[in-house]
Scaffold this motif. Structure first.
Motif, PDB file in Angstrom:
ATOM      1  N   LYS A   1       1.180  -0.776  -0.843  1.00 58.74           N
ATOM      2  CA  LYS A   1       0.893  -1.508  -2.084  1.00 58.74           C
ATOM      3  C   LYS A   1       1.444  -2.928  -2.058  1.00 58.74           C
ATOM      4  O   LYS A   1       0.816  -3.859  -2.578  1.00 58.74           O
ATOM      5  CB  LYS A   1       1.495  -0.770  -3.290  1.00 58.74           C
ATOM      6  CG  LYS A   1       0.677   0.377  -3.808  1.00 58.74           C
ATOM      7  CD  LYS A   1       1.354   0.939  -5.052  1.00 58.74           C
ATOM      8  CE  LYS A   1       0.568   2.065  -5.667  1.00 58.74           C
ATOM      9  NZ  LYS A   1       1.233   2.582  -6.883  1.00 58.74           N
TER      10      LYS A   1
ATOM     11  N   LYS B   1      -8.651  -0.228  -8.791  1.00 59.60           N
ATOM     12  CA  LYS B   1      -7.404   0.372  -9.281  1.00 59.60           C
ATOM     13  C   LYS B   1      -7.085   1.662  -8.529  1.00 59.60           C
ATOM     14  O   LYS B   1      -5.940   1.908  -8.119  1.00 59.60           O
ATOM     15  CB  LYS B   1      -7.519   0.649 -10.779  1.00 59.60           C
ATOM     16  CG  LYS B   1      -6.243   1.195 -11.397  1.00 59.60           C
ATOM     17  CD  LYS B   1      -6.401   1.386 -12.907  1.00 59.60           C
ATOM     18  CE  LYS B   1      -5.107   1.934 -13.507  1.00 59.60           C
ATOM     19  NZ  LYS B   1      -5.231   2.143 -14.971  1.00 59.60           N
TER      20      LYS B   1
ATOM     21  N   TYR C   1      -5.857   0.902  -5.019  1.00 57.20           N
ATOM     22  CA  TYR C   1      -4.478   0.382  -5.045  1.00 57.20           C
ATOM     23  C   TYR C   1      -3.473   1.503  -5.272  1.00 57.20           C
ATOM     24  O   TYR C   1      -2.445   1.580  -4.591  1.00 57.20           O
ATOM     25  CB  TYR C   1      -4.351  -0.687  -6.132  1.00 57.20           C
ATOM     26  CG  TYR C   1      -2.979  -1.322  -6.201  1.00 57.20           C
ATOM     27  CD1 TYR C   1      -2.537  -2.183  -5.200  1.00 57.20           C
ATOM     28  CD2 TYR C   1      -2.120  -1.053  -7.278  1.00 57.20           C
ATOM     29  CE1 TYR C   1      -1.273  -2.754  -5.262  1.00 57.20           C
ATOM     30  CE2 TYR C   1      -0.855  -1.622  -7.352  1.00 57.20           C
ATOM     31  CZ  TYR C   1      -0.440  -2.479  -6.335  1.00 57.20           C
ATOM     32  OH  TYR C   1       0.807  -3.047  -6.382  1.00 57.20           O
ATOM     33  N   GLU C   2      -3.788   2.407  -6.188  1.00 53.57           N
ATOM     34  CA  GLU C   2      -2.862   3.499  -6.497  1.00 53.57           C
ATOM     35  C   GLU C   2      -2.706   4.452  -5.318  1.00 53.57           C
ATOM     36  O   GLU C   2      -1.660   5.083  -5.143  1.00 53.57           O
ATOM     37  CB  GLU C   2      -3.345   4.269  -7.729  1.00 53.57           C
ATOM     38  CG  GLU C   2      -3.263   3.468  -9.030  1.00 53.57           C
ATOM     39  CD  GLU C   2      -1.845   2.976  -9.322  1.00 53.57           C
ATOM     40  OE1 GLU C   2      -0.886   3.723  -9.047  1.00 53.57           O
ATOM     41  OE2 GLU C   2      -1.700   1.840  -9.820  1.00 53.57           O
ATOM     42  N   GLU C   3      -3.756   4.560  -4.495  1.00 55.51           N
ATOM     43  CA  GLU C   3      -3.713   5.473  -3.352  1.00 55.51           C
ATOM     44  C   GLU C   3      -3.119   4.828  -2.097  1.00 55.51           C
ATOM     45  O   GLU C   3      -2.964   5.492  -1.072  1.00 55.51           O
ATOM     46  CB  GLU C   3      -5.128   5.978  -3.027  1.00 55.51           C
ATOM     47  CG  GLU C   3      -5.714   6.882  -4.107  1.00 55.51           C
ATOM     48  CD  GLU C   3      -7.163   7.233  -3.838  1.00 55.51           C
ATOM     49  OE1 GLU C   3      -7.753   6.614  -2.914  1.00 55.51           O
ATOM     50  OE2 GLU C   3      -7.697   8.108  -4.529  1.00 55.51           O
ATOM     51  N   ALA C   4      -2.783   3.532  -2.185  1.00 50.88           N
ATOM     52  CA  ALA C   4      -2.317   2.801  -1.003  1.00 50.88           C
ATOM     53  C   ALA C   4      -0.884   3.136  -0.614  1.00 50.88           C
ATOM     54  O   ALA C   4      -0.436   2.773   0.487  1.00 50.88           O
ATOM     55  CB  ALA C   4      -2.458   1.303  -1.233  1.00 50.88           C
TER      56      ALA C   4
ATOM     57  N   ILE D   1      -0.918  -5.534  -0.789  1.00 51.94           N
ATOM     58  CA  ILE D   1      -2.260  -5.569  -1.378  1.00 51.94           C
ATOM     59  C   ILE D   1      -2.225  -6.242  -2.747  1.00 51.94           C
ATOM     60  O   ILE D   1      -1.367  -5.937  -3.576  1.00 51.94           O
ATOM     61  CB  ILE D   1      -2.826  -4.138  -1.504  1.00 51.94           C
ATOM     62  CG1 ILE D   1      -2.980  -3.507  -0.111  1.00 51.94           C
ATOM     63  CG2 ILE D   1      -4.159  -4.133  -2.248  1.00 51.94           C
ATOM     64  CD1 ILE D   1      -3.281  -2.026  -0.143  1.00 51.94           C
TER      65      ILE D   1
END
Length: 476
Positions: free
Chosen positions: A50, A40, A43-46, A53
């Motif tokens: 996003k 998680k 994903y939030e830092e992508a 992914i």
């Protein structure tokens, strides 16, 4: 939702960077980590990536998210953890799915895993990835071992993420089973030797010529504009120029002289020995790292034995001597690469890989730790003379060995006479002198072996007599 083109397990630093690289190059990727919180967080830092992914919380969800036949990169700690992860995956996989170990695996483990899946309908790729964190994120050098069909399934993705050299992607399929990981192992062995020889030259400049870190940095900076231009020379200049924010001293002077190692250099040396191929530069580098770890013993030995009672290194022409150091480092580098490629050539025959030497040199030209302009010359040498017994007898490198021989000899001699350790550079000199001498001294060894063990020998005149007149000798 469209299925992912590839999957990746293990969102540590290397896995995260590789996943972002894959996504950034336009490939949809499913990701899974043992701890869902890390998935998680990743994903939030992508950010803008996003949309490429697919974060998954379970293995079942993860496998379902990938387009069959499913290529799944496993980027976790090498060893037993990879076997455990493979076992967890297997119940969810289907025929022709591909498990890809992208860690620093021992190639023998890769061969074992490849063979274990042969009759299962699944297959395995051992994928060497070089370039560290930065390479994983923006373009590594990638060495692939597996079936040609499995390579074709991942070729598009891997080509898109690999480093580029003059638009050529630094990735290649090198053969079946352990070929990719073996080549990566030898890459790391050469890296060990290269780093050790740089350290030895630094030692001569620091302890022999009494130069400061910043002065030595300037020397390496100049060398990086010439034939030694390479990533390792470039970063050596940078680390020597850096200042410690705490003490204000040169950062390198604040670092304890104990070098770590993770095993690939040692594996290179072991496999060279197993195949009877001399890799003295790699062996010297591995031994030097081991000796460095005995910091307490070295300090005690200096107290007991003292340093050699020799005069300080004084040179009549400082600039000429520094030029000799540059040429000696080039000579040592030639020796290390020649040995590494000789080991790969022997392994290629031993395991039926048919390793493409010019291609290996090509894919090391960018992305990897040993990238350098030097590799262009190696590519050309093996392209023109693909059957050469050794890199140093190809025309271009034979000329370089002859040109740098005197400098290497002078540097090793000066270091020995002044008590400055240069084990890797000395090993290069010994290698050149041994390899090019048609009549060596092993005849004495053969006589000794026959004397104590009746092992026999071949005669220079070809006569059918294979034992000496030693009498009964000894048993041994």
């Amino acid at each position: 939702m469209a299925q992912a083109e590839i999957g990746l397990i293990g969102l540590g630093v290397m896995g995260s960077n590789l996943a972002l690289n894959i996504a950034e190059k336009g490939n949809r990727i499913a990701v899974f980590n043992r701890t869902a919180a890390r998935t998680k967080e990743f994903y939030e830092e992508a950010g803008d990536l996003k949309g490429q992914i697919v974060p998954c919380e379970t293995i079942e969800e993860f496998v379902a998210a990938i387009r069959p036949p499913r290529p799944i990169i496993i980027m976790i700690q090498a060893g037993a953890a990879v076997d455990q992860q493979m076992e967890l995956l297997r119940p969810y996989l289907e025929k022709n799915d591909i498990m890809i170990d992208a860690g620093n695996a021992n190639f023998r483990d890769t061969m074992r895993r490849f063979d274990a899946l042969k009759d299962s309908g699944l297959t395995f790729i051992g994928m060497g990835v070089s370039g560290g964190e930065e390479g994983a994120r923006h373009g590594p050098s990638i060495m692939v071992g597996g079936t040609e069909d499995s390579w074709k399934r991942v070729e598009k993705v891997l080509t898109s993420i690999a480093a580029k050299y003059n638009d050529d992607p630094c990735v290649a399929w090198l053969g079946e089973n352990g070929a990719g990981h073996f080549v990566k192992t030898i890459h790391n062995g050469i890296e060990y030797a290269d780093m050790q020889m740089i350290a030895e030259i630094y030692g001569i400049l620091r302890d022999g010529l009494k130069m400061s870190a910043s002065e030595i940095a300037a020397v390496f900076g100049e060398w990086n504009k010439g034939r030694l231009e390479s990533y390792l020379i470039e970063i050596t200049e940078k680390v020597l120029a850096a200042r410690d924010p705490i003490s204000g001293n040169p950062m390198v002077d604040m670092i304890l002289d104990k070098a770590g190692q993770k095993g690939t250099g040692k594996w290179s040396a072991i496999e060279a020995q197993n195949m009877g191929v001399p890799a003295t530069g790699i062996e010297a580098a591995v031994a030097a790292r081991s000796i460095s770890s005995f910091k307490g013993e070295r300090e005690a030995a200096e107290t007991i034995l003292g340093l050699p009672a020799v005069p300080a290194l004084a040179v009549a022409d400082r600039a000429a001597f520094i030029k000799d150091l540059e040429s000696a480092l080039l000579a040592g580098k030639i020796g290390a690469y020649a040995q590494g490629f000789a080991v790969m050539s022997a392994a290629s025959k031993e395991y039926g890989w048919n390793l493409p030497m010019p291609t290996i040199a090509k894919i090391w030209r960018a992305g990897c730790i040993i990238r350098s302009q030097f590799l262009d010359a190696i590519t050309g040498a093996f392209t023109k003379t693909p059957d050469a017994a050794n890199l140093i007898v190809t025309p271009a490198f034979a000329d370089m060995v002859k040109e740098t021989d005197g400098a290497l000899r002078r540097v090793v001699s000066a270091a020995a006479l002044h008590g400055l350790p240069v084990p890797a550079l000395a090993s290069a000199l010994g290698y050149f002198d041994s390899y090019r001498r048609g009549r060596g001294t092993a005849n004495v060894i053969q006589a000794q072996r026959d004397f104590f063990g009746a092992h026999g020998f071949d005669r220079v005149d070809g006569a059918d007599s294979h034992h000496g007149p030693w009498g009964s000798g000894l048993n041994g």
